[in-house]
Design a protein around this motif. Structure first.
Motif, PDB file in Angstrom:
ATOM      1  N   GLY A  88      70.935  -1.879  18.833  1.00 44.04           N
ATOM      2  CA  GLY A  88      69.986  -1.601  17.896  1.00 44.04           C
ATOM      3  C   GLY A  88      68.306  -1.554  18.400  1.00 44.04           C
ATOM      4  N   LYS A  89      68.140  -2.038  19.860  1.00 48.91           N
ATOM      5  CA  LYS A  89      66.833  -1.702  20.482  1.00 48.91           C
ATOM      6  C   LYS A  89      66.906  -0.829  21.633  1.00 48.91           C
ATOM      7  CE  LYS A  89      66.144  -6.680  19.580  1.00 48.91           C
ATOM      8  NZ  LYS A  89      66.105  -7.940  20.571  1.00 48.91           N
ATOM      9  N   LEU A  90      65.743   0.198  21.641  1.00 47.74           N
ATOM     10  CA  LEU A  90      65.875   0.841  22.884  1.00 47.74           C
ATOM     11  C   LEU A  90      65.867   0.139  24.293  1.00 47.74           C
ATOM     12  CD1 LEU A  90      63.283   3.461  21.377  1.00 47.74           C
ATOM     13  CD2 LEU A  90      65.627   3.894  21.605  1.00 47.74           C
ATOM     14  N   PHE A  91      66.447   0.677  25.140  1.00 46.60           N
ATOM     15  CA  PHE A  91      66.415   0.256  26.468  1.00 46.60           C
ATOM     16  C   PHE A  91      66.338   1.191  27.469  1.00 46.60           C
ATOM     17  CE2 PHE A  91      68.431  -0.875  30.479  1.00 46.60           C
ATOM     18  CZ  PHE A  91      67.868  -2.009  30.817  1.00 46.60           C
ATOM     19  N   ALA A  92      64.977   1.186  28.283  1.00 41.23           N
ATOM     20  CA  ALA A  92      64.728   1.965  29.381  1.00 41.23           C
ATOM     21  C   ALA A  92      65.357   1.608  30.818  1.00 41.23           C
ATOM     22  CB  ALA A  92      63.268   2.296  29.414  1.00 41.23           C
ATOM     23  N   LEU A  93      66.190   2.448  31.230  1.00 43.23           N
ATOM     24  CA  LEU A  93      66.704   2.145  32.523  1.00 43.23           C
ATOM     25  C   LEU A  93      65.455   2.182  33.404  1.00 43.23           C
ATOM     26  CD1 LEU A  93      69.814   4.755  32.425  1.00 43.23           C
ATOM     27  CD2 LEU A  93      69.779   2.312  32.181  1.00 43.23           C
ATOM     28  N   PRO A  94      65.907   1.239  34.362  1.00 43.73           N
ATOM     29  CA  PRO A  94      64.807   0.921  35.411  1.00 43.73           C
ATOM     30  C   PRO A  94      64.738   2.197  36.254  1.00 43.73           C
ATOM     31  CG  PRO A  94      67.083  -0.229  36.138  1.00 43.73           C
ATOM     32  CD  PRO A  94      66.964   0.380  34.808  1.00 43.73           C
ATOM     33  N   GLY A  95      63.214   2.246  36.776  1.00 45.88           N
ATOM     34  CA  GLY A  95      63.091   3.516  37.631  1.00 45.88           C
ATOM     35  C   GLY A  95      63.644   3.453  38.810  1.00 45.88           C
ATOM     36  N   ASP A  96      63.726   2.173  39.450  1.00 52.76           N
ATOM     37  CA  ASP A  96      64.375   1.861  40.733  1.00 52.76           C
ATOM     38  C   ASP A  96      65.951   1.581  40.503  1.00 52.76           C
ATOM     39  OD1 ASP A  96      65.110   0.814  43.286  1.00 52.76           O
ATOM     40  OD2 ASP A  96      63.899  -0.940  43.192  1.00 52.76           O
ATOM     41  N   SER A  97      66.651   2.610  41.137  1.00 51.28           N
ATOM     42  CA  SER A  97      68.136   2.483  40.950  1.00 51.28           C
ATOM     43  C   SER A  97      68.765   1.333  41.328  1.00 51.28           C
ATOM     44  CB  SER A  97      68.706   3.854  41.505  1.00 51.28           C
ATOM     45  OG  SER A  97      68.400   3.913  42.806  1.00 51.28           O
ATOM     46  N   ASP A  98      68.066   0.515  42.413  1.00 51.86           N
ATOM     47  CA  ASP A  98      68.803  -0.643  42.984  1.00 51.86           C
ATOM     48  C   ASP A  98      68.434  -1.656  42.148  1.00 51.86           C
ATOM     49  OD1 ASP A  98      69.428   0.747  45.160  1.00 51.86           O
ATOM     50  OD2 ASP A  98      67.349   0.433  46.245  1.00 51.86           O
ATOM     51  N   THR A  99      67.741  -1.761  41.046  1.00 50.04           N
ATOM     52  CA  THR A  99      67.643  -2.983  40.113  1.00 50.04           C
ATOM     53  C   THR A  99      68.819  -2.894  39.166  1.00 50.04           C
ATOM     54  OG1 THR A  99      65.203  -2.814  40.282  1.00 50.04           O
ATOM     55  CG2 THR A  99      66.302  -3.899  38.325  1.00 50.04           C
ATOM     56  N   PRO A 100      69.705  -3.931  39.289  1.00 42.32           N
ATOM     57  CA  PRO A 100      70.527  -4.109  38.658  1.00 42.32           C
ATOM     58  C   PRO A 100      70.449  -4.153  37.068  1.00 42.32           C
ATOM     59  CG  PRO A 100      70.521  -6.045  39.626  1.00 42.32           C
ATOM     60  CD  PRO A 100      69.481  -5.143  40.050  1.00 42.32           C
ATOM     61  N   VAL A 101      71.023  -4.279  35.889  1.00 45.59           N
ATOM     62  CA  VAL A 101      71.038  -4.601  34.483  1.00 45.59           C
ATOM     63  C   VAL A 101      72.205  -5.537  34.167  1.00 45.59           C
ATOM     64  CG1 VAL A 101      69.946  -2.517  33.703  1.00 45.59           C
ATOM     65  CG2 VAL A 101      72.356  -2.491  33.585  1.00 45.59           C
ATOM     66  N   GLN A 102      71.879  -6.290  33.117  1.00 45.04           N
ATOM     67  CA  GLN A 102      72.813  -7.400  32.461  1.00 45.04           C
ATOM     68  C   GLN A 102      73.283  -6.749  31.264  1.00 45.04           C
ATOM     69  OE1 GLN A 102      72.799 -11.616  33.079  1.00 45.04           O
ATOM     70  NE2 GLN A 102      72.634 -11.790  30.782  1.00 45.04           N
ATOM     71  N   VAL A 103      74.471  -6.363  31.089  1.00 45.21           N
ATOM     72  CA  VAL A 103      75.108  -5.857  29.860  1.00 45.21           C
ATOM     73  C   VAL A 103      76.029  -6.836  29.165  1.00 45.21           C
ATOM     74  CG1 VAL A 103      76.484  -4.016  28.862  1.00 45.21           C
ATOM     75  CG2 VAL A 103      74.815  -3.478  30.786  1.00 45.21           C
ATOM     76  N   THR A 104      75.762  -7.080  27.836  1.00 46.20           N
ATOM     77  CA  THR A 104      76.822  -7.932  27.143  1.00 46.20           C
ATOM     78  C   THR A 104      77.258  -7.189  25.957  1.00 46.20           C
ATOM     79  OG1 THR A 104      75.702  -9.956  27.832  1.00 46.20           O
ATOM     80  CG2 THR A 104      77.011 -10.343  25.894  1.00 46.20           C
ATOM     81  N   GLY A 105      78.629  -7.412  25.916  1.00 43.93           N
ATOM     82  CA  GLY A 105      79.474  -6.816  24.757  1.00 43.93           C
ATOM     83  C   GLY A 105      80.727  -6.630  24.753  1.00 43.93           C
ATOM     84  N   PRO A 106      81.606  -6.116  23.788  1.00 40.71           N
ATOM     85  CA  PRO A 106      82.877  -5.982  23.882  1.00 40.71           C
ATOM     86  C   PRO A 106      83.508  -5.042  24.662  1.00 40.71           C
ATOM     87  CG  PRO A 106      82.186  -5.453  21.603  1.00 40.71           C
ATOM     88  CD  PRO A 106      81.121  -5.795  22.447  1.00 40.71           C
ATOM     89  N   VAL A 107      84.609  -5.310  25.542  1.00 41.65           N
ATOM     90  CA  VAL A 107      85.205  -4.077  26.148  1.00 41.65           C
ATOM     91  C   VAL A 107      86.103  -3.301  25.104  1.00 41.65           C
ATOM     92  CG1 VAL A 107      86.818  -3.520  28.044  1.00 41.65           C
ATOM     93  CG2 VAL A 107      85.428  -5.323  28.117  1.00 41.65           C
ATOM     94  N   ARG A 108      85.975  -1.880  25.398  1.00 40.82           N
ATOM     95  CA  ARG A 108      86.667  -1.039  24.497  1.00 40.82           C
ATOM     96  C   ARG A 108      87.374  -0.125  25.029  1.00 40.82           C
ATOM     97  NH1 ARG A 108      85.204  -1.522  18.757  1.00 40.82           N
ATOM     98  NH2 ARG A 108      86.507   0.125  18.281  1.00 40.82           N
TER      99      ARG A 108
END
Length: 274
Positions: free
Chosen positions: A101-121
């Motif tokens: 429900g919140k916008l998320f802008a991907l990092p401009g630096d492709s080497d910066t990881p993101v943390q994702v939490t949610g169900p696997v489907r």
């Protein structure tokens, strides 16, 4: 003088007693280990797993919530992107659907990881649209249909401590998920995360608002989620319930004034290898 039969019985009794003592000792060790494991498991969120663990248990994790850190590799649409990790579901890109429900802008630096939490489907576009009130173009997801996807309930940038302290301005005001080694414990509510020596940055200061849950130990690898702020005492005291005393406040202010500080909402042992 004992006869042979009595000697054998005596030896057998001693052996039995010895085995009993060994068994008792082993049971104490195993019980202690079990208790320690239970305490550790209670302290670590069930979702905090490595990509390798997710990859090894894909089938079992369908329908369960996981937390994964990985580098985003391709934006598909405003609410979807793919991540890839050699140990995460093999080498296949995994679709992430932002249902937070919140916008998320991907990092401009492709080497910066993101943390994702949610169900696997398994991705079924029509089902995901209906359940999460999303508008997805089916044509964009043909190659991902019926393949594993993460329906993200929370997404955060996950830079290293040294990356943050080297260039903090790009992270100020953002929710971050940072892993690192506890370097310097200043109080029950403040400590530093070891910087990445290769980057030449400084250690990242972490403060915990309110009454801290659990303790951290020097050298322990932890995961910290929180908001990055400049260290300005008046603003921090205005916005958070801080439990530091005046002496600690003055020491931290002298050392970290206007430097980055991560105000933690959660601190827990990291499952992510450093």
């Amino acid at each position: 003088m004992m006869n042979t039969s009595d000697q054998n019985k005596s030896f057998a009794q001693k052996l039995w007693n010895a085995k009993g003592s060994i068994a008792l000792a082993l049971s104490v060790v195993l019980l202690s280990a079990c208790n320690n494991n239970l305490e550790r498991e209670a302290a670590v969120p069930e979702t905090n797993v490595t990509a390798e663990e997710v990859a090894d248990n894909t089938t079992q994790l369908i329908g369960k919530t996981v937390t994964v850190r990985s580098e985003p590799i391709k934006k598909i649409a405003p609410t979807t992107f793919t991540i890839s990790d050699k140990q995460f579901f093999g080498s296949e890109p995994i679709l992430v659907v932002n249902a937070s429900g919140k916008l998320f802008a991907l990092p401009g630096d492709s080497d910066t990881p993101v943390q994702v939490t949610g169900p696997v489907r398994k991705l079924v576009v029509a089902d995901i649209e209906r359940e999460y009130n999303l508008d997805l173009d089916p044509e964009l997801y043909v190659e991902y249909e019926n393949k594993p996807a993460i329906i993200a309930q929370a997404i955060a940038l996950a830079p290293k401590p040294g990356e943050i302290t080297t260039n903090p301005k790009q992270y100020y005001g953002k929710t971050l998920a940072v892993t690192g080694e506890v370097e310097d414990i200043r109080s029950a509510s403040s400590f530093t995360l070891d910087e990445d020596k290769l980057l030449g940055g400084q250690d990242l200061l972490v403060i915990r608002a309110g009454t801290p849950k659990g303790t951290v130990n020097e050298g322990e690898k932890v995961a910290v989620t929180g908001v990055l702020r400049p260290f300005v005492v008046a603003e921090l005291e205005r916005d958070y319930d801080l439990t530091w005393d005046l002496t600690l406040q003055r020491k931290l202010e002298a050392e970290y004034s206007n430097k980055p500080v991560l105000v933690a909402t959660e601190v827990y042992p990291s499952a992510i290898p450093q």
